[in-house]
Scaffold this motif. Structure first.
Motif, PDB file in Angstrom:
ATOM      1  N   UNK A  38       0.899  -1.384  -0.222  1.00 56.21           N
ATOM      2  CA  UNK A  38       0.240  -0.265  -0.252  1.00 56.21           C
ATOM      3  C   UNK A  38       0.835   1.166  -0.196  1.00 56.21           C
ATOM      4  N   UNK A  39       0.228   2.599  -0.649  1.00 57.73           N
ATOM      5  CA  UNK A  39       1.227   3.502  -0.628  1.00 57.73           C
ATOM      6  C   UNK A  39       1.566   4.055   0.505  1.00 57.73           C
ATOM      7  N   UNK A  40       0.645   3.674   1.923  1.00 60.22           N
ATOM      8  CA  UNK A  40       0.784   4.101   3.051  1.00 60.22           C
ATOM      9  C   UNK A  40       2.173   3.260   3.885  1.00 60.22           C
ATOM     10  N   UNK A  41       2.446   2.045   3.212  1.00 60.53           N
ATOM     11  CA  UNK A  41       3.221   1.417   3.998  1.00 60.53           C
ATOM     12  C   UNK A  41       4.490   1.399   3.460  1.00 60.53           C
ATOM     13  N   UNK A  42       4.931   2.671   2.081  1.00 62.87           N
ATOM     14  CA  UNK A  42       5.492   3.172   1.926  1.00 62.87           C
ATOM     15  C   UNK A  42       6.322   3.253   2.866  1.00 62.87           C
ATOM     16  N   UNK A  43       6.260   3.987   3.975  1.00 62.48           N
ATOM     17  CA  UNK A  43       7.576   3.975   4.908  1.00 62.48           C
ATOM     18  C   UNK A  43       8.343   2.837   5.259  1.00 62.48           C
ATOM     19  N   UNK A  44       7.636   1.420   5.410  1.00 65.10           N
ATOM     20  CA  UNK A  44       9.035   0.145   5.941  1.00 65.10           C
ATOM     21  C   UNK A  44       9.788  -0.027   5.002  1.00 65.10           C
ATOM     22  N   UNK A  45      10.351   0.689   3.569  1.00 66.34           N
ATOM     23  CA  UNK A  45      10.767   0.953   2.209  1.00 66.34           C
ATOM     24  C   UNK A  45      11.971   1.770   3.298  1.00 66.34           C
ATOM     25  N   UNK A  46      12.613   0.796   4.149  1.00 63.72           N
ATOM     26  CA  UNK A  46      13.918   2.193   4.493  1.00 63.72           C
ATOM     27  C   UNK A  46      15.567   1.653   3.589  1.00 63.72           C
ATOM     28  N   UNK A  47      16.335   1.436   4.354  1.00 59.54           N
ATOM     29  CA  UNK A  47      17.678   2.090   4.130  1.00 59.54           C
ATOM     30  C   UNK A  47      17.783  -0.012   4.476  1.00 59.54           C
ATOM     31  N   UNK A  48      17.357  -0.326   5.312  1.00 63.40           N
ATOM     32  CA  UNK A  48      17.797  -1.686   5.722  1.00 63.40           C
ATOM     33  C   UNK A  48      17.160  -2.593   5.382  1.00 63.40           C
ATOM     34  N   UNK A  49      15.848  -2.226   5.042  1.00 63.07           N
ATOM     35  CA  UNK A  49      15.585  -3.288   3.960  1.00 63.07           C
ATOM     36  C   UNK A  49      15.912  -2.837   2.518  1.00 63.07           C
ATOM     37  N   UNK A  50      16.206  -2.546   2.052  1.00 62.82           N
ATOM     38  CA  UNK A  50      16.654  -2.542   0.343  1.00 62.82           C
ATOM     39  C   UNK A  50      18.450  -3.284   0.646  1.00 62.82           C
ATOM     40  N   UNK A  51      19.307  -3.077   1.941  1.00 57.67           N
ATOM     41  CA  UNK A  51      20.069  -3.833   2.296  1.00 57.67           C
ATOM     42  C   UNK A  51      20.061  -4.843   2.103  1.00 57.67           C
ATOM     43  N   UNK A  52      19.008  -5.629   3.449  1.00 61.30           N
ATOM     44  CA  UNK A  52      17.894  -6.953   3.411  1.00 61.30           C
ATOM     45  C   UNK A  52      17.422  -7.557   2.366  1.00 61.30           C
ATOM     46  N   UNK A  53      16.762  -6.825   1.030  1.00 61.32           N
ATOM     47  CA  UNK A  53      15.919  -7.484   0.242  1.00 61.32           C
ATOM     48  C   UNK A  53      14.806  -7.552   0.890  1.00 61.32           C
ATOM     49  N   UNK A  54      14.458  -7.587   2.554  1.00 62.43           N
ATOM     50  CA  UNK A  54      13.130  -7.321   3.437  1.00 62.43           C
ATOM     51  C   UNK A  54      12.844  -6.467   3.997  1.00 62.43           C
ATOM     52  N   UNK A  55      11.473  -6.457   3.561  1.00 64.90           N
ATOM     53  CA  UNK A  55      10.660  -5.104   4.116  1.00 64.90           C
ATOM     54  C   UNK A  55      10.006  -5.603   5.080  1.00 64.90           C
ATOM     55  N   UNK A  56       9.340  -5.508   6.102  1.00 66.87           N
ATOM     56  CA  UNK A  56       8.902  -5.837   7.920  1.00 66.87           C
ATOM     57  C   UNK A  56       7.721  -5.175   7.904  1.00 66.87           C
ATOM     58  N   UNK A  57       6.780  -5.379   7.232  1.00 65.18           N
ATOM     59  CA  UNK A  57       5.559  -4.219   6.904  1.00 65.18           C
ATOM     60  C   UNK A  57       4.371  -4.685   8.072  1.00 65.18           C
ATOM     61  N   UNK A  58       4.262  -3.083   9.446  1.00 63.57           N
ATOM     62  CA  UNK A  58       2.910  -4.023   9.363  1.00 63.57           C
ATOM     63  C   UNK A  58       1.921  -2.631   9.547  1.00 63.57           C
ATOM     64  N   UNK A  59       0.075  -3.445   9.500  1.00 67.10           N
ATOM     65  CA  UNK A  59      -0.758  -2.666   8.622  1.00 67.10           C
ATOM     66  C   UNK A  59      -1.929  -3.341   9.678  1.00 67.10           C
ATOM     67  N   UNK A  60      -2.334  -2.283   9.762  1.00 66.67           N
ATOM     68  CA  UNK A  60      -3.473  -2.979  10.503  1.00 66.67           C
ATOM     69  C   UNK A  60      -3.795  -4.169  11.586  1.00 66.67           C
ATOM     70  N   UNK A  61      -2.713  -3.725  12.004  1.00 66.08           N
ATOM     71  CA  UNK A  61      -2.895  -4.402  13.340  1.00 66.08           C
ATOM     72  C   UNK A  61      -2.450  -5.992  12.846  1.00 66.08           C
ATOM     73  N   UNK A  62      -1.575  -6.261  11.408  1.00 66.84           N
ATOM     74  CA  UNK A  62      -0.946  -7.147  11.048  1.00 66.84           C
ATOM     75  C   UNK A  62       0.809  -7.351  10.894  1.00 66.84           C
ATOM     76  N   UNK A  63       1.874  -8.402  11.194  1.00 67.20           N
ATOM     77  CA  UNK A  63       2.584  -7.760  10.228  1.00 67.20           C
ATOM     78  C   UNK A  63       3.263  -8.851   9.351  1.00 67.20           C
TER      79      UNK A  63
END
Length: 280
Positions: free
Chosen positions: A139-164
């Protein structure tokens, strides 16, 4: 004898209740906006079942059935919270659509044109945002979870609506994002930020995407962030035909929600009917 008048205090308590239920900020705002719409309709009258039904009819005269049902869901939840269950109303029955309107479906070629247009206009951030949403389904609201760390690891840990959930970033996207963070000297935190260093929000992205339409020769009716998520869903489902896995990727609690995302256009539906060859 109890009076059935929604008060400002009740609205504040309802908003606090929704927050405690861990509803997102946008969801709380939406619920409160819907309830205020009902209060405007109600005026200085006391709530009755007849007025609740009249409100439903009034909405049906102004909005599409799906929008009416969304507003009635807010109304019913407020009535439940207030302990006024006798005023809850049934939602409008809507037959599930077999296909979506062609004028609203963003095609892959149009998506490519948007990305190329962003490059031609030197809107590197926007071009990467479009590709990030469309290649991951976030979701566009989940762009905040695309971080420098997630770019390096290749995995973004996204939390939205009480779910991860974990979102995997395609290798080509990671290469582009690494180059971008180097150019912008972004060392930590979200990749997509404004000039003030704050994470981009829905309105930022929506406006910039709309400005691309003419240059990309794509109808404005098709260009908004959530349509990129739909394009991801349709593309994935055509490849895998696994709606349960797609629901997990999109962060949906219900497969019924996911079904909305994979509805194809009328043109494709017609081609499928023709390929059946059932006419002699």
């Amino acid at each position: 004898m109890e009076n059935y008048y929604p008060t400002p205090e009740m609205l504040e308590e309802f908003a606090a209740h929704l927050a405690q239920e861990e509803k997102s900020v946008h969801t709380v705002e939406k619920y409160m906006r819907d309830i205020r719409k009902f209060i405007v309709f109600l005026g200085d009258r006391e709530i009755t079942k007849e007025l609740a039904i009249a409100y439903k009819k009034n909405l049906a005269e102004q909005y599409a059935a799906s929008s009416v049902n969304s507003m009635l869901a807010s109304f019913n939840q407020f009535m439940e919270f207030a302990g006024w269950r006798q005023f809850k109303v049934r939602q409008i029955k809507v037959q599930r659509r077999l296909y979506c309107a062609e004028e609203k479906e963003l095609t892959k070629e149009e998506y490519y044109r948007l990305v190329r247009a962003a490059g031609e206009l030197n809107k590197d951030r926007l071009g990467l945002i479009i590709q990030t949403i469309c290649s991951t389904g976030i979701r566009v609201s989940e762009l905040v979870f695309i971080t420098v760390n997630s770019v390096q690891s290749g995995i973004a840990n996204v939390e939205c609506k009480g779910k991860s959930r974990q979102v995997f970033l395609p290798q080509k996207l990671r290469i582009l994002l690494r180059k971008y963070v180097r150019q912008k000297s972004i060392r930590r935190g979200p990749v997509f930020v404004t000039r003030e260093g704050k994470p981009v929000n829905r309105s930022n992205v929506w406006k910039e995407m709309k400005d691309l339409c003419r240059h990309a020769n794509v109808s404005g009716m098709k260009v908004f962030p959530h349509n990129l998520r739909h394009l991801f869903a349709r593309t994935y489902y055509k490849m895998e035909k696994d709606i349960s896995k797609l629901a997990d990727l999109l962060g949906h609690s219900s497969i019924n929600t996911t079904r909305i995302y994979i509805i194809t256009s009328g043109n494709e539906h017609r081609r499928q009917i023709e390929r059946m060859r059932l006419i002699l």
